[in-house]
Design a protein around this motif. Structure first.
Motif, PDB file in Angstrom:
ATOM      1  N   LEU A   1      -2.151   7.348 -11.746  1.00 39.47           N
ATOM      2  CA  LEU A   1      -2.818   7.310  -9.972  1.00 39.47           C
ATOM      3  C   LEU A   1      -3.793   6.758  -9.268  1.00 39.47           C
ATOM      4  O   LEU A   1      -4.065   6.199  -8.273  1.00 39.47           O
ATOM      5  CB  LEU A   1      -2.372   8.830  -9.499  1.00 39.47           C
TER       6      LEU A   1
ATOM      7  N   CYS B   1       2.710   8.962  -5.629  1.00 42.18           N
ATOM      8  CA  CYS B   1       2.391  11.114  -5.285  1.00 42.18           C
ATOM      9  C   CYS B   1       2.811  11.581  -5.058  1.00 42.18           C
ATOM     10  O   CYS B   1       3.547  13.107  -5.800  1.00 42.18           O
ATOM     11  CB  CYS B   1       0.991  10.171  -4.625  1.00 42.18           C
TER      12      CYS B   1
ATOM     13  N   ARG C   1      -3.358  14.614  -7.098  1.00 41.08           N
ATOM     14  CA  ARG C   1      -4.176  14.659  -7.820  1.00 41.08           C
ATOM     15  C   ARG C   1      -4.507  15.591  -9.172  1.00 41.08           C
ATOM     16  O   ARG C   1      -4.863  15.723  -9.850  1.00 41.08           O
ATOM     17  CB  ARG C   1      -4.803  13.537  -8.011  1.00 41.08           C
TER      18      ARG C   1
ATOM     19  N   LEU D   1      -5.104  -0.828  -5.216  1.00 38.36           N
ATOM     20  CA  LEU D   1      -4.246  -0.783  -3.575  1.00 38.36           C
ATOM     21  C   LEU D   1      -5.663  -0.730  -3.107  1.00 38.36           C
ATOM     22  O   LEU D   1      -5.151  -1.539  -1.745  1.00 38.36           O
ATOM     23  CB  LEU D   1      -3.241  -0.086  -3.274  1.00 38.36           C
ATOM     24  N   GLU D   2      -6.960   0.477  -2.908  1.00 32.94           N
ATOM     25  CA  GLU D   2      -7.529   0.138  -1.437  1.00 32.94           C
ATOM     26  C   GLU D   2      -8.004  -1.139  -1.525  1.00 32.94           C
ATOM     27  O   GLU D   2      -8.338  -0.619  -0.255  1.00 32.94           O
ATOM     28  CB  GLU D   2      -8.849   1.267  -2.038  1.00 32.94           C
TER      29      GLU D   2
ATOM     30  N   LEU E   1      -3.744   3.051 -10.116  1.00 33.38           N
ATOM     31  CA  LEU E   1      -3.022   2.619  -9.159  1.00 33.38           C
ATOM     32  C   LEU E   1      -3.671   2.273  -7.524  1.00 33.38           C
ATOM     33  O   LEU E   1      -3.782   1.756  -6.590  1.00 33.38           O
ATOM     34  CB  LEU E   1      -1.642   3.073  -8.576  1.00 33.38           C
ATOM     35  N   LYS E   2      -4.143   3.768  -7.501  1.00 29.20           N
ATOM     36  CA  LYS E   2      -5.142   3.912  -6.094  1.00 29.20           C
ATOM     37  C   LYS E   2      -6.422   2.788  -5.655  1.00 29.20           C
ATOM     38  O   LYS E   2      -6.313   1.868  -4.960  1.00 29.20           O
ATOM     39  CB  LYS E   2      -5.753   5.025  -6.226  1.00 29.20           C
TER      40      LYS E   2
ATOM     41  N   TRP F   1      -5.829  -1.334   1.701  1.00 23.72           N
ATOM     42  CA  TRP F   1      -5.744  -0.732   2.879  1.00 23.72           C
ATOM     43  C   TRP F   1      -6.358  -1.408   4.313  1.00 23.72           C
ATOM     44  O   TRP F   1      -5.916  -1.767   5.513  1.00 23.72           O
ATOM     45  CB  TRP F   1      -6.099   0.319   2.893  1.00 23.72           C
TER      46      TRP F   1
ATOM     47  N   TYR G   1       1.457   3.841  -3.401  1.00 24.13           N
ATOM     48  CA  TYR G   1       0.471   4.744  -3.839  1.00 24.13           C
ATOM     49  C   TYR G   1       1.032   5.652  -2.911  1.00 24.13           C
ATOM     50  O   TYR G   1       0.983   7.183  -3.924  1.00 24.13           O
ATOM     51  CB  TYR G   1      -0.238   4.114  -3.681  1.00 24.13           C
ATOM     52  N   ASP G   2       1.018   5.654  -1.957  1.00 19.29           N
ATOM     53  CA  ASP G   2       2.022   7.142  -1.446  1.00 19.29           C
ATOM     54  C   ASP G   2       3.408   7.555  -2.386  1.00 19.29           C
ATOM     55  O   ASP G   2       3.544   8.364  -2.222  1.00 19.29           O
ATOM     56  CB  ASP G   2       2.405   7.023   0.571  1.00 19.29           C
TER      57      ASP G   2
ATOM     58  N   THR H   1       0.947  -1.308   0.091  1.00 17.62           N
ATOM     59  CA  THR H   1      -0.139   0.125  -0.030  1.00 17.62           C
ATOM     60  C   THR H   1       0.865   1.286   0.116  1.00 17.62           C
ATOM     61  O   THR H   1       0.375   2.950  -0.088  1.00 17.62           O
ATOM     62  CB  THR H   1      -1.452  -0.245   1.721  1.00 17.62           C
TER      63      THR H   1
ATOM     64  N   ASN I   1      -2.013  13.540  -1.040  1.00 12.08           N
ATOM     65  CA  ASN I   1      -2.153  12.550  -2.377  1.00 12.08           C
ATOM     66  C   ASN I   1      -3.058  12.946  -2.757  1.00 12.08           C
ATOM     67  O   ASN I   1      -2.736  12.796  -4.038  1.00 12.08           O
ATOM     68  CB  ASN I   1      -2.633  11.539  -2.087  1.00 12.08           C
TER      69      ASN I   1
END
Length: 126
Positions: free
Chosen positions: A87, A48, A72, A94-95, A90-91, A98, A44-45, A41, A68
């Motif tokens: 992005l 960004c 965007r 991966l969400e 990707l979010k 989380w 993503y950070d 996860t 983040n």
């Protein structure tokens, strides 16, 4: 981003090693799953942060809680809609992880044992 991917590879190796141990140690297994999910996860950070700095945002702007989303938004307004869309993809990818990371990070051992068995097919037996 390179360090994040390298750490992810190490986390995967730790998961694989723990999964084939007989019997897997539940605390080691929990640690390996949590480490993997944190590394996954975190991509993503990092992405960004990289994008934000690349378009001239300062570290404090990128690192704040809304950083983040701000990155965007700035990408879209600066004509880099494609980067903002990547992005976003990707979010979205991966969400779901989380929530899994939060379960592993905050679960007690009894609840974790059944969850790990669903997460990783080999699952811990102890």
């Amino acid at each position: 981003i390179d360090n994040c991917l390298r750490s992810l590879r190490i986390a995967i190796a730790g998961l694989q090693a723990e999964a084939i141990s007989h019997p897997p140690n539940i605390e080691q297994y929990r640690y390996q799953v949590e480490n993997y999910l944190l590394r996954l996860t975190g991509i993503y950070d990092r992405a960004c942060r990289f994008a934000g700095v690349a378009i001239g945002m300062t570290a404090p702007q990128v690192d704040r809680p809304s950083g983040n989303s701000d990155v965007r938004r700035r990408l879209k307004s600066s004509g880099a809609q494609s980067a903002a869309a990547r992005l976003g993809e990707l979010k979205a990818l991966l969400e779901p992880h989380w929530d899994n990371r939060n379960v592993v990070a905050h679960a007690h051992e009894g609840a974790l044992s059944g969850w790990c068995a669903r997460f990783w097919p080999i699952g811990p037996s102890g």
